[in-house]
Design a protein around this motif. Structure first.
Motif, PDB file in Angstrom:
ATOM      1  N   GLY A   1       0.813  -1.213   0.000  1.00 34.45           N
ATOM      2  CA  GLY A   1       0.000   0.000   0.000  1.00 34.45           C
ATOM      3  C   GLY A   1       0.842   1.256   0.000  1.00 34.45           C
ATOM      4  N   GLY A   2       1.863   1.300   0.868  1.00 34.30           N
ATOM      5  CA  GLY A   2       2.764   2.453   0.890  1.00 34.30           C
ATOM      6  C   GLY A   2       3.525   2.597  -0.415  1.00 34.30           C
ATOM      7  N   ARG A   3       3.964   1.482  -0.958  1.00 35.78           N
ATOM      8  CA  ARG A   3       4.713   1.514  -2.218  1.00 35.78           C
ATOM      9  C   ARG A   3       3.833   2.016  -3.368  1.00 35.78           C
ATOM     10  N   ASP A   4       2.593   1.519  -3.433  1.00 37.44           N
ATOM     11  CA  ASP A   4       1.689   1.939  -4.514  1.00 37.44           C
ATOM     12  C   ASP A   4       1.342   3.425  -4.416  1.00 37.44           C
ATOM     13  N   ALA A   5       1.181   3.912  -3.190  1.00 36.80           N
ATOM     14  CA  ALA A   5       0.864   5.329  -3.009  1.00 36.80           C
ATOM     15  C   ALA A   5       2.000   6.213  -3.534  1.00 36.80           C
ATOM     16  N   VAL A   6       3.217   5.895  -3.145  1.00 35.75           N
ATOM     17  CA  VAL A   6       4.353   6.721  -3.551  1.00 35.75           C
ATOM     18  C   VAL A   6       4.640   6.555  -5.044  1.00 35.75           C
ATOM     19  N   THR A   7       4.444   5.360  -5.558  1.00 36.58           N
ATOM     20  CA  THR A   7       4.612   5.148  -7.000  1.00 36.58           C
ATOM     21  C   THR A   7       3.649   6.025  -7.788  1.00 36.58           C
ATOM     22  N   HIS A   8       2.436   6.193  -7.294  1.00 37.68           N
ATOM     23  CA  HIS A   8       1.459   7.055  -7.974  1.00 37.68           C
ATOM     24  C   HIS A   8       1.938   8.508  -7.971  1.00 37.68           C
ATOM     25  N   LEU A   9       2.490   8.955  -6.852  1.00 40.10           N
ATOM     26  CA  LEU A   9       3.035  10.314  -6.804  1.00 40.10           C
ATOM     27  C   LEU A   9       4.173  10.481  -7.812  1.00 40.10           C
ATOM     28  N   ILE A  10       5.038   9.484  -7.888  1.00 38.18           N
ATOM     29  CA  ILE A  10       6.161   9.547  -8.833  1.00 38.18           C
ATOM     30  C   ILE A  10       5.645   9.584 -10.271  1.00 38.18           C
ATOM     31  N   GLU A  11       4.649   8.747 -10.557  1.00 36.55           N
ATOM     32  CA  GLU A  11       4.104   8.711 -11.915  1.00 36.55           C
ATOM     33  C   GLU A  11       3.431  10.019 -12.300  1.00 36.55           C
TER      34      GLU A  11
ATOM     35  N   HIS B   1       6.030  13.920  -9.383  1.00 43.48           N
ATOM     36  CA  HIS B   1       6.572  14.471  -8.135  1.00 43.48           C
ATOM     37  C   HIS B   1       7.920  13.818  -7.825  1.00 43.48           C
ATOM     38  N   ARG B   2       8.846  14.631  -7.341  1.00 49.59           N
ATOM     39  CA  ARG B   2      10.212  14.148  -7.115  1.00 49.59           C
ATOM     40  C   ARG B   2      10.715  14.401  -5.695  1.00 49.59           C
ATOM     41  N   ARG B   3      10.209  15.407  -5.007  1.00 49.00           N
ATOM     42  CA  ARG B   3      10.602  15.661  -3.611  1.00 49.00           C
ATOM     43  C   ARG B   3       9.456  15.146  -2.732  1.00 49.00           C
ATOM     44  N   ILE B   4       9.533  13.878  -2.383  1.00 46.57           N
ATOM     45  CA  ILE B   4       8.395  13.210  -1.735  1.00 46.57           C
ATOM     46  C   ILE B   4       8.737  12.885  -0.287  1.00 46.57           C
ATOM     47  N   GLY B   5       7.879  13.355   0.624  1.00 46.62           N
ATOM     48  CA  GLY B   5       8.039  13.072   2.040  1.00 46.62           C
ATOM     49  C   GLY B   5       6.910  12.195   2.544  1.00 46.62           C
ATOM     50  N   THR B   6       6.970  11.862   3.821  1.00 42.75           N
ATOM     51  CA  THR B   6       5.906  11.046   4.409  1.00 42.75           C
ATOM     52  C   THR B   6       5.671  11.434   5.859  1.00 42.75           C
ATOM     53  N   ILE B   7       4.430  11.311   6.277  1.00 45.90           N
ATOM     54  CA  ILE B   7       4.060  11.368   7.693  1.00 45.90           C
ATOM     55  C   ILE B   7       3.662   9.953   8.070  1.00 45.90           C
ATOM     56  N   THR B   8       4.415   9.345   8.964  1.00 44.70           N
ATOM     57  CA  THR B   8       4.215   7.935   9.308  1.00 44.70           C
ATOM     58  C   THR B   8       3.222   7.787  10.457  1.00 44.70           C
ATOM     59  N   GLY B   9       2.727   6.560  10.588  1.00 42.41           N
ATOM     60  CA  GLY B   9       2.035   6.195  11.810  1.00 42.41           C
ATOM     61  C   GLY B   9       3.050   5.924  12.909  1.00 42.41           C
TER      62      GLY B   9
ATOM     63  N   LEU C   1      10.647   4.847  -3.618  1.00 40.27           N
ATOM     64  CA  LEU C   1      11.665   5.847  -3.950  1.00 40.27           C
ATOM     65  C   LEU C   1      12.946   5.187  -4.445  1.00 40.27           C
ATOM     66  N   ALA C   2      13.344   4.103  -3.799  1.00 36.83           N
ATOM     67  CA  ALA C   2      14.565   3.411  -4.213  1.00 36.83           C
ATOM     68  C   ALA C   2      14.423   2.858  -5.629  1.00 36.83           C
ATOM     69  N   ALA C   3      13.238   2.299  -5.931  1.00 39.21           N
ATOM     70  CA  ALA C   3      13.014   1.729  -7.262  1.00 39.21           C
ATOM     71  C   ALA C   3      13.081   2.801  -8.342  1.00 39.21           C
ATOM     72  N   ALA C   4      12.706   4.044  -7.986  1.00 36.45           N
ATOM     73  CA  ALA C   4      12.722   5.146  -8.954  1.00 36.45           C
ATOM     74  C   ALA C   4      14.041   5.911  -8.944  1.00 36.45           C
TER      75      ALA C   4
END
Length: 337
Positions: free
Chosen positions: A174-184, A187-195, A213-216
């Protein structure tokens, strides 16, 4: 003359003989277990109807020392429990499954267990089993509950053992798919607010963020812990803005935290999604109650509750359910990206 008048109350053994199955199979059907073949289920149900068998709950409880009660243990405070739609969905799913059985649900909200009050009660034989949801590394009292009664965990246990039963969503994916969507979306400067990073869900969603992020081939943006609450999300967003630079994309590990982050971004004069694109997690009612409506990762919380209850009922009926069930998440696209 009725069958009951001739022979007394119909017994479970008579139902088993009429259905051509074992006594334990009849017991599993009566208790709502899913570990029964369709043909056996049909035979038992037909025998119950033909013989007018009425399960004697009190007699069954005495004979088996069962209470017909299940505990839902939530190691959180009441503010978190009643303020997070995730718990409402989980409880609804559990209750929906238990209504098709003879079991009742007892709720225990305990952010800690001073004096072992809850633990002692559950270990005393007051319930037949427990479902434990939203546990943290510090919640060691749940180990003593698991040593006394069958337990099914909502989410991967913090001290996972081979014999544990749990139902989780694929938080890493789920986390990976969310960030992948942002990359697609560029977006390139991507942060996160964690639980909370004392919880496997918080750790796993952060891991998914990092994998994408690592994959991209992108550097990791700012990371702030938010605690799965709106206030925690707001505080984390303030810290992120103070430290800078402002990310152009943000994965927030719950919709509640995203609501808090949105309010801080608006107060800072930053537009969503023009300045900062946001993806949440849950697809709770919060996602459609904010402006802009949240793009989010849907987790099937109602289904998770149902599956947890079914798993525990199977255990209590002597079945052999799967130890680990992982449910998929789904990207729901709205206006915040």
């Amino acid at each position: 003359m009725s069958t009951e008048a001739r022979h007394g109350p119909i017994t479970i053994e008579e139902v088993a003989a009429a259905a051509g199955v074992s006594r334990s199979t009849v017991s599993r059907v009566v208790n709502g277990s899913t570990s029964v073949s369709p043909s056996a289920l049909e035979s038992v149900q037909r025998a119950i109807a033909d013989l007018h068998y009425v399960p004697n709950r009190a007699a069954r409880s005495l004979a088996s020392r069962q209470t017909q009660a299940i505990a839902l243990v939530v190691p959180e405070d009441t503010t978190r429990f009643f303020g997070d739609p995730f718990f409402a969905a989980i409880v609804s799913g559990i209750n929906a499954r238990l209504t098709r059985s003879d079991y009742v649900l007892n709720l225990f909200i305990a952010s800690d267990d001073p004096g072992d009050k809850t633990t002692s009660y559950l270990r005393s034989g007051a319930v037949d089993g427990a479902i434990i949801v939203s546990h943290h590394t510090s919640d060691t009292f749940i180990d003593r509950i698991a040593a006394a009664v069958p337990v099914v965990y909502g989410g991967r246990p913090v001290r996972e053992r081979e014999r544990d039963y749990y139902v989780d969503v694929d938080n890493v994916s789920g986390g990976r798919d969310a960030v992948t969507h942002l990359i697609e979306r560029g977006h390139r400067r991507i942060g996160t607010i964690t639980g909370p990073l004392t919880m496997p869900a918080g750790v796993d969603r952060l891991e998914g963020f990092r994998q994408a992020l690592a994959a991209a081939g992108l550097e990791e943006g700012p990371v702030e812990e938010g605690g799965f609450t709106a206030d925690g999300g707001a505080d984390a967003m303030r810290r992120m803005l103070e430290r800078g630079p402002v990310p152009d994309g943000l994965f927030v590990a719950s919709d509640l935290m995203a609501r808090g982050a949105l309010s801080v971004l608006a107060a800072a004069g930053l537009r969503v999604p023009e300045d900062v694109a946001i993806i949440g997690f849950d697809d709770s009612p919060v996602a459609t109650s904010v402006t802009p409506q949240l793009t989010t990762m849907r987790q099937p919380s109602f289904q998770q509750g149902e599956v947890m209850a079914s798993t525990l009922l199977d255990i209590l009926a002597g079945g052999s359910p799967r130890h680990v069930t992982i449910l998929d998440t789904e990207l729901i696209v709205r206006d915040s990206v």
